[in-house]
Design a protein around this motif. Structure first.
Motif, PDB file in Angstrom:
ATOM      1  N   ASP A  27     -59.372  76.712  -2.484  1.00 40.07           N
ATOM      2  CA  ASP A  27     -58.812  77.439  -1.338  1.00 40.07           C
ATOM      3  C   ASP A  27     -57.458  76.870  -0.917  1.00 40.07           C
ATOM      4  OD1 ASP A  27     -60.942  79.094  -1.314  1.00 40.07           O
ATOM      5  OD2 ASP A  27     -61.930  78.227   0.438  1.00 40.07           O
ATOM      6  N   GLY A  28     -56.950  75.900  -1.659  1.00 39.47           N
ATOM      7  CA  GLY A  28     -55.599  75.418  -1.388  1.00 39.47           C
ATOM      8  C   GLY A  28     -55.498  74.038  -0.777  1.00 39.47           C
ATOM      9  N   ALA A  29     -56.648  73.381  -0.512  1.00 38.82           N
ATOM     10  CA  ALA A  29     -56.585  72.042   0.067  1.00 38.82           C
ATOM     11  C   ALA A  29     -55.906  71.073  -0.905  1.00 38.82           C
ATOM     12  CB  ALA A  29     -57.997  71.544   0.394  1.00 38.82           C
ATOM     13  N   LYS A  30     -55.049  70.202  -0.356  1.00 43.56           N
ATOM     14  CA  LYS A  30     -54.378  69.201  -1.194  1.00 43.56           C
ATOM     15  C   LYS A  30     -55.183  67.903  -1.203  1.00 43.56           C
ATOM     16  CE  LYS A  30     -50.547  71.376  -2.391  1.00 43.56           C
ATOM     17  NZ  LYS A  30     -51.354  72.466  -2.989  1.00 43.56           N
ATOM     18  N   GLU A  31     -56.024  67.744  -0.176  1.00 39.95           N
ATOM     19  CA  GLU A  31     -56.828  66.525  -0.060  1.00 39.95           C
ATOM     20  C   GLU A  31     -58.200  66.880   0.491  1.00 39.95           C
ATOM     21  OE1 GLU A  31     -55.613  62.139   1.222  1.00 39.95           O
ATOM     22  OE2 GLU A  31     -55.953  63.398   2.969  1.00 39.95           O
ATOM     23  N   VAL A  32     -59.232  66.247  -0.043  1.00 33.62           N
ATOM     24  CA  VAL A  32     -60.594  66.407   0.469  1.00 33.62           C
ATOM     25  C   VAL A  32     -61.177  65.005   0.633  1.00 33.62           C
ATOM     26  CG1 VAL A  32     -62.919  67.243  -0.056  1.00 33.62           C
ATOM     27  CG2 VAL A  32     -60.940  68.680  -0.579  1.00 33.62           C
ATOM     28  N   VAL A  33     -61.816  64.771   1.775  1.00 33.21           N
ATOM     29  CA  VAL A  33     -62.415  63.468   2.044  1.00 33.21           C
ATOM     30  C   VAL A  33     -63.926  63.590   1.958  1.00 33.21           C
ATOM     31  CG1 VAL A  33     -62.538  61.512   3.612  1.00 33.21           C
ATOM     32  CG2 VAL A  33     -60.536  63.015   3.650  1.00 33.21           C
ATOM     33  N   ILE A  34     -64.525  62.733   1.146  1.00 36.98           N
ATOM     34  CA  ILE A  34     -65.974  62.713   1.013  1.00 36.98           C
ATOM     35  C   ILE A  34     -66.498  61.499   1.761  1.00 36.98           C
ATOM     36  CG2 ILE A  34     -67.885  62.558  -0.630  1.00 36.98           C
ATOM     37  CD1 ILE A  34     -66.006  63.878  -2.668  1.00 36.98           C
ATOM     38  N   ASP A  74     -84.201  53.814  17.464  1.00 37.65           N
ATOM     39  CA  ASP A  74     -85.161  54.513  18.327  1.00 37.65           C
ATOM     40  C   ASP A  74     -85.372  53.802  19.659  1.00 37.65           C
ATOM     41  OD1 ASP A  74     -85.546  56.418  16.474  1.00 37.65           O
ATOM     42  OD2 ASP A  74     -87.395  55.571  15.642  1.00 37.65           O
ATOM     43  N   LYS A  75     -85.385  52.496  19.621  1.00 40.68           N
ATOM     44  CA  LYS A  75     -85.687  51.730  20.839  1.00 40.68           C
ATOM     45  C   LYS A  75     -84.430  51.203  21.501  1.00 40.68           C
ATOM     46  CE  LYS A  75     -89.960  50.576  18.547  1.00 40.68           C
ATOM     47  NZ  LYS A  75     -90.381  49.767  17.399  1.00 40.68           N
ATOM     48  N   GLY A  76     -83.298  51.835  21.216  1.00 36.15           N
ATOM     49  CA  GLY A  76     -82.062  51.429  21.867  1.00 36.15           C
ATOM     50  C   GLY A  76     -81.381  50.240  21.204  1.00 36.15           C
ATOM     51  N   GLU A  77     -82.001  49.700  20.156  1.00 32.80           N
ATOM     52  CA  GLU A  77     -81.391  48.569  19.461  1.00 32.80           C
ATOM     53  C   GLU A  77     -80.235  49.074  18.587  1.00 32.80           C
ATOM     54  OE1 GLU A  77     -83.914  50.176  18.524  1.00 32.80           O
ATOM     55  OE2 GLU A  77     -84.449  49.926  16.415  1.00 32.80           O
ATOM     56  N   SER A  78     -79.299  48.211  18.288  1.00 34.66           N
ATOM     57  CA  SER A  78     -78.173  48.655  17.473  1.00 34.66           C
ATOM     58  C   SER A  78     -78.401  48.273  16.012  1.00 34.66           C
ATOM     59  CB  SER A  78     -76.861  48.060  17.980  1.00 34.66           C
ATOM     60  OG  SER A  78     -76.795  46.695  17.652  1.00 34.66           O
ATOM     61  N   ILE A  79     -78.068  49.207  15.133  1.00 32.85           N
ATOM     62  CA  ILE A  79     -78.277  49.033  13.694  1.00 32.85           C
ATOM     63  C   ILE A  79     -76.927  49.185  13.003  1.00 32.85           C
ATOM     64  CG2 ILE A  79     -79.432  49.991  11.655  1.00 32.85           C
ATOM     65  CD1 ILE A  79     -81.451  51.271  13.619  1.00 32.85           C
ATOM     66  N   ASN A  80     -76.591  48.251  12.143  1.00 27.60           N
ATOM     67  CA  ASN A  80     -75.350  48.362  11.386  1.00 27.60           C
ATOM     68  C   ASN A  80     -75.583  49.124  10.093  1.00 27.60           C
ATOM     69  OD1 ASN A  80     -73.690  46.966  13.172  1.00 27.60           O
ATOM     70  ND2 ASN A  80     -74.280  44.994  12.323  1.00 27.60           N
ATOM     71  N   VAL A  81     -74.751  50.119   9.848  1.00 30.31           N
ATOM     72  CA  VAL A  81     -74.871  50.928   8.636  1.00 30.31           C
ATOM     73  C   VAL A  81     -73.508  50.960   7.945  1.00 30.31           C
ATOM     74  CG1 VAL A  81     -75.409  53.211   7.715  1.00 30.31           C
ATOM     75  CG2 VAL A  81     -76.639  52.357   9.700  1.00 30.31           C
ATOM     76  N   SER A  82     -73.500  50.729   6.641  1.00 34.98           N
ATOM     77  CA  SER A  82     -72.248  50.798   5.886  1.00 34.98           C
ATOM     78  C   SER A  82     -71.826  52.250   5.697  1.00 34.98           C
ATOM     79  CB  SER A  82     -72.410  50.134   4.519  1.00 34.98           C
ATOM     80  OG  SER A  82     -72.726  48.778   4.674  1.00 34.98           O
ATOM     81  N   SER A  83     -70.528  52.451   5.567  1.00 39.52           N
ATOM     82  CA  SER A  83     -70.008  53.802   5.362  1.00 39.52           C
ATOM     83  C   SER A  83     -68.923  53.776   4.288  1.00 39.52           C
ATOM     84  CB  SER A  83     -69.424  54.347   6.661  1.00 39.52           C
ATOM     85  OG  SER A  83     -68.332  53.554   7.070  1.00 39.52           O
ATOM     86  N   ILE A  84     -68.654  54.952   3.726  1.00 39.38           N
ATOM     87  CA  ILE A  84     -67.591  55.069   2.722  1.00 39.38           C
ATOM     88  C   ILE A  84     -66.807  56.353   2.971  1.00 39.38           C
ATOM     89  CG2 ILE A  84     -68.868  56.355   0.954  1.00 39.38           C
ATOM     90  CD1 ILE A  84     -67.622  54.413  -1.138  1.00 39.38           C
ATOM     91  N   GLU A  85     -65.521  56.305   2.692  1.00 41.54           N
ATOM     92  CA  GLU A  85     -64.674  57.497   2.725  1.00 41.54           C
ATOM     93  C   GLU A  85     -63.888  57.518   1.418  1.00 41.54           C
ATOM     94  OE1 GLU A  85     -62.193  57.451   6.169  1.00 41.54           O
ATOM     95  OE2 GLU A  85     -63.883  57.445   7.562  1.00 41.54           O
ATOM     96  N   ILE A  86     -64.105  58.573   0.645  1.00 40.29           N
ATOM     97  CA  ILE A  86     -63.410  58.713  -0.637  1.00 40.29           C
ATOM     98  C   ILE A  86     -62.390  59.833  -0.493  1.00 40.29           C
ATOM     99  CG2 ILE A  86     -63.667  59.166  -3.109  1.00 40.29           C
ATOM    100  CD1 ILE A  86     -66.616  58.295  -2.824  1.00 40.29           C
ATOM    101  N   TYR A  87     -61.101  59.496  -0.649  1.00 41.47           N
ATOM    102  CA  TYR A  87     -60.021  60.476  -0.507  1.00 41.47           C
ATOM    103  C   TYR A  87     -59.649  61.018  -1.876  1.00 41.47           C
ATOM    104  CZ  TYR A  87     -59.534  58.709   4.232  1.00 41.47           C
ATOM    105  OH  TYR A  87     -59.795  58.356   5.538  1.00 41.47           O
ATOM    106  N   LEU A  88     -59.970  62.287  -2.089  1.00 44.63           N
ATOM    107  CA  LEU A  88     -59.606  62.955  -3.341  1.00 44.63           C
ATOM    108  C   LEU A  88     -58.368  63.811  -3.110  1.00 44.63           C
ATOM    109  CD1 LEU A  88     -63.080  64.271  -4.576  1.00 44.63           C
ATOM    110  CD2 LEU A  88     -61.887  62.198  -5.303  1.00 44.63           C
ATOM    111  N   GLY A  89     -57.445  63.787  -4.066  1.00 44.82           N
ATOM    112  CA  GLY A  89     -56.245  64.606  -3.915  1.00 44.82           C
ATOM    113  C   GLY A  89     -55.704  65.051  -5.256  1.00 44.82           C
ATOM    114  N   LYS A  90     -54.863  66.085  -5.208  1.00 39.22           N
ATOM    115  CA  LYS A  90     -54.231  66.574  -6.439  1.00 39.22           C
ATOM    116  C   LYS A  90     -52.897  65.875  -6.665  1.00 39.22           C
ATOM    117  CE  LYS A  90     -56.355  71.053  -6.851  1.00 39.22           C
ATOM    118  NZ  LYS A  90     -56.205  72.405  -7.333  1.00 39.22           N
TER     119      LYS A  90
END
Lengths: 90, 90
Positions: A27-34, A74-90
């Motif tokens: 559709d014309g996107a130059k960049e897509v982030v996963i 669930d009980k208001g405690e904080s949980i650390n979760v890893s994340s990733i961002e993959i930048y795809l481009g033409k």
């Protein structure tokens, strides 16, 4: 970049996310982030690899960032979760 | 870079890999590479995040590469598996 060029990878079949990314490029996107968190991270990598190896060979990985997000348990405690961002481009 | 600065993340507790990376930096390594394949990819990201957020704040993510490796299945068929390499450095 518009927010609709971001694909959040979860627990659906990988092909769903692959087709969403391919559609955005067509559709014309130059960049897509996963983006993904936790165990879905490996599925985000699968998605990026299938997009460029099987569908769009001219798409490249421009950048990859990892981080940690603090979620509320669930009980208001904080949980650390890893994340990733993959930048795809033409 | 010497091969022993590479840590392969598998199914052991994440803290095993974290401590292996921290030990290498404390032994003088300037760079440590965390590698994983398939579902262990998200655990490799966890490892990198715990190393720099909890143990070694001066360590940064220098580069991240993703790829696809072709493995041989039980019946000789080829299976594509995603891989990740996370380059940590001071």
């Amino acid at each position: 970049m518009a927010e609709d060029n971001v694909i959040f990878v979860g627990n659906k079949p990988i092909m769903n996310y692959v087709l969403a990314a391919v559609t955005q490029f067509n559709d014309g996107a130059k960049e897509v982030v996963i983006k993904a968190r936790g165990r879905a991270i490996s599925r985000a990598v699968d998605t990026a690899e299938v997009v460029r190896n099987r569908f769009l060979p001219d798409v490249q990985v421009k950048n990859i960032e990892i981080g940690t997000e603090e979620l509320q348990g669930d009980k208001g405690e904080s949980i650390n979760v890893s994340s990733i961002e993959i930048y795809l481009g033409k």
